[in-house]
Design an enzyme around this catalytic site. Structure first.
Site, short mmCIF file in Angstrom:
data_model
loop_
_atom_site.label_atom_id
_atom_site.label_comp_id
_atom_site.label_asym_id
_atom_site.label_seq_id
_atom_site.Cartn_x
_atom_site.Cartn_y
_atom_site.Cartn_z
N LYS A 14 0.83 -1.22 0.00
CA LYS A 14 0.00 0.00 0.00
C LYS A 14 0.86 1.27 0.00
CE LYS A 14 -2.44 -0.95 3.77
NZ LYS A 14 -2.07 -2.32 4.15
N ARG A 89 -10.09 0.23 8.49
CA ARG A 89 -9.63 -1.12 8.83
C ARG A 89 -10.71 -1.93 9.55
NH1 ARG A 89 -3.76 0.22 8.98
NH2 ARG A 89 -2.53 -1.65 9.23
N ARG A 128 11.33 -5.73 5.22
CA ARG A 128 11.17 -4.29 5.47
C ARG A 128 11.71 -3.93 6.86
NH1 ARG A 128 5.19 -1.87 4.96
NH2 ARG A 128 4.98 -2.37 7.14
N ARG A 134 10.87 -0.10 12.17
CA ARG A 134 9.60 -0.37 12.85
C ARG A 134 9.68 -1.68 13.62
NH1 ARG A 134 4.57 0.47 8.82
NH2 ARG A 134 3.65 -0.81 10.45
N ARG A 146 -0.65 -9.09 13.44
CA ARG A 146 -1.17 -8.07 12.52
C ARG A 146 -1.97 -8.74 11.40
NH1 ARG A 146 4.12 -5.04 10.90
NH2 ARG A 146 2.77 -3.71 9.63
P1 AMP Z 1 0.28 0.51 9.13
O1 AMP Z 1 1.35 1.53 9.04
O2 AMP Z 1 -0.92 0.85 8.27
O3 AMP Z 1 0.79 -0.89 8.89
O4 AMP Z 1 -0.28 0.54 10.64
C1 AMP Z 1 0.57 0.21 11.72
C2 AMP Z 1 -0.27 -0.02 12.97
O5 AMP Z 1 -0.99 1.17 13.29
C3 AMP Z 1 -1.32 -1.11 12.86
O6 AMP Z 1 -0.79 -2.40 13.15
C4 AMP Z 1 -2.34 -0.66 13.91
O7 AMP Z 1 -1.88 -0.97 15.22
C5 AMP Z 1 -2.29 0.86 13.77
N1 AMP Z 1 -3.28 1.37 12.80
C6 AMP Z 1 -3.02 2.02 11.63
N2 AMP Z 1 -4.15 2.36 10.99
C7 AMP Z 1 -5.17 1.89 11.77
C8 AMP Z 1 -6.59 1.91 11.64
N3 AMP Z 1 -7.17 2.45 10.58
N4 AMP Z 1 -7.31 1.32 12.63
C9 AMP Z 1 -6.72 0.77 13.71
N5 AMP Z 1 -5.40 0.70 13.88
C10 AMP Z 1 -4.61 1.26 12.93
#
Ligand code: AMP
Length: 190
Positions: A14, A89, A128, A134, A146
């Site tokens: 993404k 999400r 990554r 991260r 996740r």
């Molecule tokens: P990402 O960078 O999109 O992989 O998000 C990293 C982490 O942020 C996820 O594993 C969740 O803990 C949190 N997170 C990001 N976006 C959301 C969302 N829309 N709803 C809930 N948690 C989120």
């Protein structure tokens, strides 16, 4: 306005594809993951709360992420469109987004869903993790969680957009350029 939901499990590409879509279509990027990481870096109250969930690979509560989005939309009212990356999400987030957009005479054009098998996701995320800094990309147990959260809580969002005829599945395995071309084609064929 071109408002797109870029959807898919962690590691599906993404972020990479968002950058290319933004450059091509002049969109504003709204990544809830990026916003949350910025909140953590700034040590805000919201960041401290979110971190507890993110460190475990769990979703942050809906009300926290939903509250972050409206102000970002309002801060970019001249935008040609938005790309929602990592949001919604849950189906509750999807419904809240529709309401928020309708209140501003906006709507989602399509949900582009990058489909990638689990083994490939794990490989990509661990890879990554070598450079992203991260911690949630570095630990196989957190990665598993996740993906589990995605399957249980996020995958049902597909049905939400299917019901609106906005769901467009895209094969997320292949070269970055080929996947990008497939995304552009899906955006431009209506
Ligand atoms: P990402 O960078 O999109 O992989 O998000 C990293 C982490 O942020 C996820 O594993 C969740 O803990 C949190 N997170 C990001 N976006 C959301 C969302 N829309 N709803 C809930 N948690 C989120």
């Amino acid at each position: 306005m071109l408002n797109i939901v870029l959807f898919g499990p962690p590691g599906c590409g993404k972020g990479t594809q968002s950058e290319k879509l933004i450059a091509k279509y002049g969109l504003v990027h709204l990544s809830t993951g990026d916003i949350l990481r910025a909140e953590i870096a700034n040590q805000t109250q919201l960041g401290l709360e979110a971190k507890q969930y993110m460190d475990k690979g769990a979703l942050v509560p809906d009300e926290v992420v939903i509250g972050m989005i409206a102000s970002k939309i309002d801060a970019n009212r001249d935008a040609q469109g938005f790309i929602f990356d990592g949001f919604p999400r849950t189906t509750a987030q999807a419904a809240a987004l529709d309401k928020m957009l309708a209140e501003r005479n906006m709507q989602i054009k399509c949900m582009l869903s990058l489909e990638v098998p689990k083994e490939e996701l794990i490989k990509r995320l661990l890879n990554r993790g070598l450079t992203s800094g991260r911690s949630d990309d570095q630990n196989p147990e957190i990665i598993e969680n996740r993906i589990k959260e995605y399957n249980q809580k996020t995958a049902p969002v597909i049905e939400y957009y299917k019901a609106q005829n906005k769901y467009k599945p895209i094969n997320g395995v292949g070269s970055i350029e080929d996947i990008f071309m497939a995304l552009c084609q899906a955006i431009e064929t209506e």
